[in-house]
Design a protein around this motif. Structure first.
Motif, PDB file in Angstrom:
ATOM      1  N   VAL A  49       0.959  -1.197  -0.018  1.00  0.00           N
ATOM      2  CA  VAL A  49      -0.065   0.065  -0.030  1.00  0.00           C
ATOM      3  C   VAL A  49       0.892   1.238   0.156  1.00  0.00           C
ATOM      4  O   VAL A  49       0.441   2.136  -0.605  1.00  0.00           O
ATOM      5  N   ALA A  50       1.967   1.248   0.726  1.00  0.00           N
ATOM      6  CA  ALA A  50       2.867   2.438   0.787  1.00  0.00           C
ATOM      7  C   ALA A  50       3.454   2.449  -0.293  1.00  0.00           C
ATOM      8  O   ALA A  50       3.609   3.685  -1.016  1.00  0.00           O
ATOM      9  N   VAL A  51       3.913   1.625  -1.128  1.00  0.00           N
ATOM     10  CA  VAL A  51       4.479   1.612  -2.318  1.00  0.00           C
ATOM     11  C   VAL A  51       3.671   2.210  -3.364  1.00  0.00           C
ATOM     12  O   VAL A  51       3.960   2.871  -4.498  1.00  0.00           O
ATOM     13  N   LEU A  52       2.384   1.742  -3.446  1.00  0.00           N
ATOM     14  CA  LEU A  52       1.171   2.299  -4.244  1.00  0.00           C
ATOM     15  C   LEU A  52       1.213   3.660  -4.079  1.00  0.00           C
ATOM     16  O   LEU A  52       1.113   4.531  -5.086  1.00  0.00           O
ATOM     17  N   PHE A  53       1.316   4.365  -2.926  1.00  0.00           N
ATOM     18  CA  PHE A  53       0.967   5.746  -2.517  1.00  0.00           C
ATOM     19  C   PHE A  53       2.295   6.564  -3.225  1.00  0.00           C
ATOM     20  O   PHE A  53       2.344   7.362  -3.958  1.00  0.00           O
ATOM     21  N   LEU A  54       3.137   5.573  -3.103  1.00  0.00           N
ATOM     22  CA  LEU A  54       4.536   6.403  -3.450  1.00  0.00           C
ATOM     23  C   LEU A  54       4.769   6.511  -4.890  1.00  0.00           C
ATOM     24  O   LEU A  54       5.067   7.492  -5.693  1.00  0.00           O
ATOM     25  N   VAL A  55       4.515   5.307  -5.535  1.00  0.00           N
ATOM     26  CA  VAL A  55       4.363   5.184  -7.131  1.00  0.00           C
ATOM     27  C   VAL A  55       3.722   6.141  -7.672  1.00  0.00           C
ATOM     28  O   VAL A  55       3.868   7.125  -8.717  1.00  0.00           O
ATOM     29  N   GLY A  56       2.296   6.479  -7.128  1.00  0.00           N
ATOM     30  CA  GLY A  56       1.392   7.161  -7.537  1.00  0.00           C
ATOM     31  C   GLY A  56       1.771   8.754  -7.263  1.00  0.00           C
ATOM     32  O   GLY A  56       1.607   9.604  -8.465  1.00  0.00           O
ATOM     33  N   SER A  57       2.423   9.138  -6.433  1.00  0.00           N
ATOM     34  CA  SER A  57       3.099  10.291  -6.138  1.00  0.00           C
ATOM     35  C   SER A  57       4.229  10.910  -7.175  1.00  0.00           C
ATOM     36  O   SER A  57       4.292  11.739  -7.676  1.00  0.00           O
ATOM     37  N   ILE A  58       4.969   9.680  -7.507  1.00  0.00           N
ATOM     38  CA  ILE A  58       6.102   9.861  -8.401  1.00  0.00           C
ATOM     39  C   ILE A  58       5.677  10.381  -9.598  1.00  0.00           C
ATOM     40  O   ILE A  58       6.062  11.063 -10.449  1.00  0.00           O
ATOM     41  N   MET A  59       4.419   9.443 -10.163  1.00  0.00           N
ATOM     42  CA  MET A  59       3.876   9.601 -11.476  1.00  0.00           C
ATOM     43  C   MET A  59       3.149  10.945 -11.507  1.00  0.00           C
ATOM     44  O   MET A  59       3.258  11.873 -12.569  1.00  0.00           O
ATOM     45  N   ALA A  60       2.447  11.201 -10.280  1.00  0.00           N
ATOM     46  CA  ALA A  60       1.544  12.481 -10.435  1.00  0.00           C
ATOM     47  C   ALA A  60       2.478  13.921 -10.446  1.00  0.00           C
ATOM     48  O   ALA A  60       1.999  15.022 -10.926  1.00  0.00           O
ATOM     49  N   GLY A  61       3.688  13.704  -9.895  1.00  0.00           N
ATOM     50  CA  GLY A  61       4.772  14.704  -9.896  1.00  0.00           C
ATOM     51  C   GLY A  61       5.145  14.955 -11.103  1.00  0.00           C
ATOM     52  O   GLY A  61       5.894  16.226 -11.372  1.00  0.00           O
ATOM     53  N   GLY A 106      -2.492  15.822 -12.184  1.00  0.00           N
ATOM     54  CA  GLY A 106      -1.519  15.075 -11.332  1.00  0.00           C
ATOM     55  C   GLY A 106      -2.451  14.715 -10.078  1.00  0.00           C
ATOM     56  O   GLY A 106      -2.350  13.728  -9.572  1.00  0.00           O
ATOM     57  N   ALA A 107      -3.248  15.753  -9.378  1.00  0.00           N
ATOM     58  CA  ALA A 107      -4.154  15.275  -8.333  1.00  0.00           C
ATOM     59  C   ALA A 107      -5.177  14.376  -8.750  1.00  0.00           C
ATOM     60  O   ALA A 107      -5.381  13.300  -7.998  1.00  0.00           O
ATOM     61  N   LEU A 108      -5.699  14.327  -9.947  1.00  0.00           N
ATOM     62  CA  LEU A 108      -6.754  13.280 -10.421  1.00  0.00           C
ATOM     63  C   LEU A 108      -6.121  12.074 -10.499  1.00  0.00           C
ATOM     64  O   LEU A 108      -6.537  10.956 -10.441  1.00  0.00           O
ATOM     65  N   LEU A 109      -4.805  12.150 -10.929  1.00  0.00           N
ATOM     66  CA  LEU A 109      -4.133  11.072 -11.384  1.00  0.00           C
ATOM     67  C   LEU A 109      -3.737  10.288  -9.796  1.00  0.00           C
ATOM     68  O   LEU A 109      -3.990   8.821  -9.829  1.00  0.00           O
ATOM     69  N   GLN A 110      -3.458  10.941  -8.891  1.00  0.00           N
ATOM     70  CA  GLN A 110      -3.324  10.224  -7.690  1.00  0.00           C
ATOM     71  C   GLN A 110      -4.764   9.783  -6.967  1.00  0.00           C
ATOM     72  O   GLN A 110      -4.671   8.917  -6.259  1.00  0.00           O
ATOM     73  N   HIS A 114      -5.504   5.839  -5.747  1.00  0.00           N
ATOM     74  CA  HIS A 114      -6.135   5.408  -4.401  1.00  0.00           C
ATOM     75  C   HIS A 114      -7.124   4.736  -4.553  1.00  0.00           C
ATOM     76  O   HIS A 114      -7.319   3.970  -3.610  1.00  0.00           O
ATOM     77  N   GLU A 115      -7.668   4.604  -5.560  1.00  0.00           N
ATOM     78  CA  GLU A 115      -8.755   3.660  -5.755  1.00  0.00           C
ATOM     79  C   GLU A 115      -8.710   2.434  -5.648  1.00  0.00           C
ATOM     80  O   GLU A 115      -9.318   1.531  -5.533  1.00  0.00           O
ATOM     81  N   VAL A 117      -6.566   0.966  -3.670  1.00  0.00           N
ATOM     82  CA  VAL A 117      -6.016   0.627  -2.319  1.00  0.00           C
ATOM     83  C   VAL A 117      -6.769  -0.558  -1.708  1.00  0.00           C
ATOM     84  O   VAL A 117      -6.119  -1.506  -1.282  1.00  0.00           O
ATOM     85  N   PRO A 118      -8.195  -0.664  -2.008  1.00  0.00           N
ATOM     86  CA  PRO A 118      -9.126  -1.787  -1.313  1.00  0.00           C
ATOM     87  C   PRO A 118      -8.461  -3.025  -2.036  1.00  0.00           C
ATOM     88  O   PRO A 118      -8.363  -4.148  -1.607  1.00  0.00           O
ATOM     89  N   PHE A 119      -8.168  -3.089  -3.358  1.00  0.00           N
ATOM     90  CA  PHE A 119      -7.523  -4.334  -4.306  1.00  0.00           C
ATOM     91  C   PHE A 119      -6.376  -4.704  -3.730  1.00  0.00           C
ATOM     92  O   PHE A 119      -5.996  -5.735  -3.322  1.00  0.00           O
ATOM     93  N   VAL A 120      -5.287  -3.719  -3.352  1.00  0.00           N
ATOM     94  CA  VAL A 120      -4.246  -4.000  -2.707  1.00  0.00           C
ATOM     95  C   VAL A 120      -4.301  -4.601  -1.450  1.00  0.00           C
ATOM     96  O   VAL A 120      -3.539  -5.612  -1.003  1.00  0.00           O
ATOM     97  N   LEU A 121      -5.300  -4.105  -0.522  1.00  0.00           N
ATOM     98  CA  LEU A 121      -5.284  -4.564   0.609  1.00  0.00           C
ATOM     99  C   LEU A 121      -5.752  -6.314   0.554  1.00  0.00           C
ATOM    100  O   LEU A 121      -5.589  -7.112   1.501  1.00  0.00           O
TER     101      LEU A 121
END
Length: 250
Positions: A49-61, A106-110, A114-115, A117-121
């Motif tokens: 989950v943490a990696v998903l947020f991090l990768v999403g942040s990298i791409m959104a940036g 970028g915010a829309l991509l993030q 985040h959607e 996350v439930p599948f990753v969990l």
């Protein structure tokens, strides 16, 4: 009276199972390590989950653009046409909002990332369950006598190589997108594919190495748990792993 064997610490267990899984599971039947294996699955899920947020942040940036979209705070046009003239209603106030707004792409991509996350969990636990059943069936088909608890423990231990994959994925994504700037959202998919192209061989090789590592680990463990030869265990583990790997490459 034979003294009860002490349960190893998680770190000691991981280090030994990496070095020699067959010897590790010979000293400690896989079923006895089920609590550690379960802890590894939980830890991997949270890390994923943490990696998903991090990768999403990298791409959104890497996105420097805005998108024109319908205003979610404004009621549909049909409602505004029929009720928007009632000046004293809340609907009339909301109908006064603009029909379209500008949003940072970028915010829309993030938000889209985040959607997931439930599948990753759920995903790692689902694969853990399937993996445990497959290992149990494989041990039976190889004329062995695997334990159900041991099979699920081995499936849990299989996430250890997945941590190594994450160590490769995050830096690879950072390198891929560090000099990328997406200014046209309509060509965003093409830009992402172009950015990922140079690291695809690295991701492919890391996936193959992870599969080979899991094969080595699970073969040694199933051999001890099902009381079958290492060769028979290698076949029982290798066939489903190969199928899983091919499906992942499709």
């Amino acid at each position: 009276m034979t003294p009860r064997r002490a349960m190893p610490s998680p770190l000691e267990s991981v280090l030994q199972v990496l070095h020699s899984p067959a010897a590790f599971f010979e000293e400690r039947p896989p079923g006895e390590t089920l609590p550690i294996a379960a802890g590894l699955v939980v830890a991997y899920t949270l890390t994923l989950v943490a990696v998903l947020f991090l990768v999403g942040s990298i791409m959104a940036g890497s996105v420097d653009a805005t998108v024109t979209m319908d205003n979610p705070d404004r009621p549909p046009a049909q409602i505004c046409d029929t009720m928007g003239e009632q000046s004293d209603s809340i609907i009339a106030e909301r109908c006064g909002e603009p029909e379209e707004i500008e949003r940072d792409a970028g915010a829309l991509l993030q938000e889209a990332v985040h959607e997931f996350v439930p599948f990753v969990l759920i995903g790692p636990f689902l694969l853990w369950g399937i993996g445990g059943l497959v290992l149990f069936a494989g041990g039976r088909l190889a004329a062995g006598s695997p334990s159900l608890g041991g099979s699920f423990a081995l499936a849990g231990w299989a996430v250890v190589p997945e941590f190594a994959r994450l160590v490769v994925v995050v830096p690879a994504f950072w390198v891929a997108f560090r000099d990328v700037t997406i200014t046209d959202p309509e060509r965003g998919v093409e830009a992402v594919e172009a950015a990922l192209a140079p690291i695809e061989p690295i991701l492919l090789v890391s996936s193959l190495l992870v599969l080979a590592w899991q094969w080595y680990l699970l073969s040694g463990g199933l051999s001890e748990d099902a009381d079958i030869s290492l060769e028979a265990a290698a076949i029982a583990v290798g066939v489903p792993l190969a199928i899983f790997g091919l499906l992942g490459l499709v």
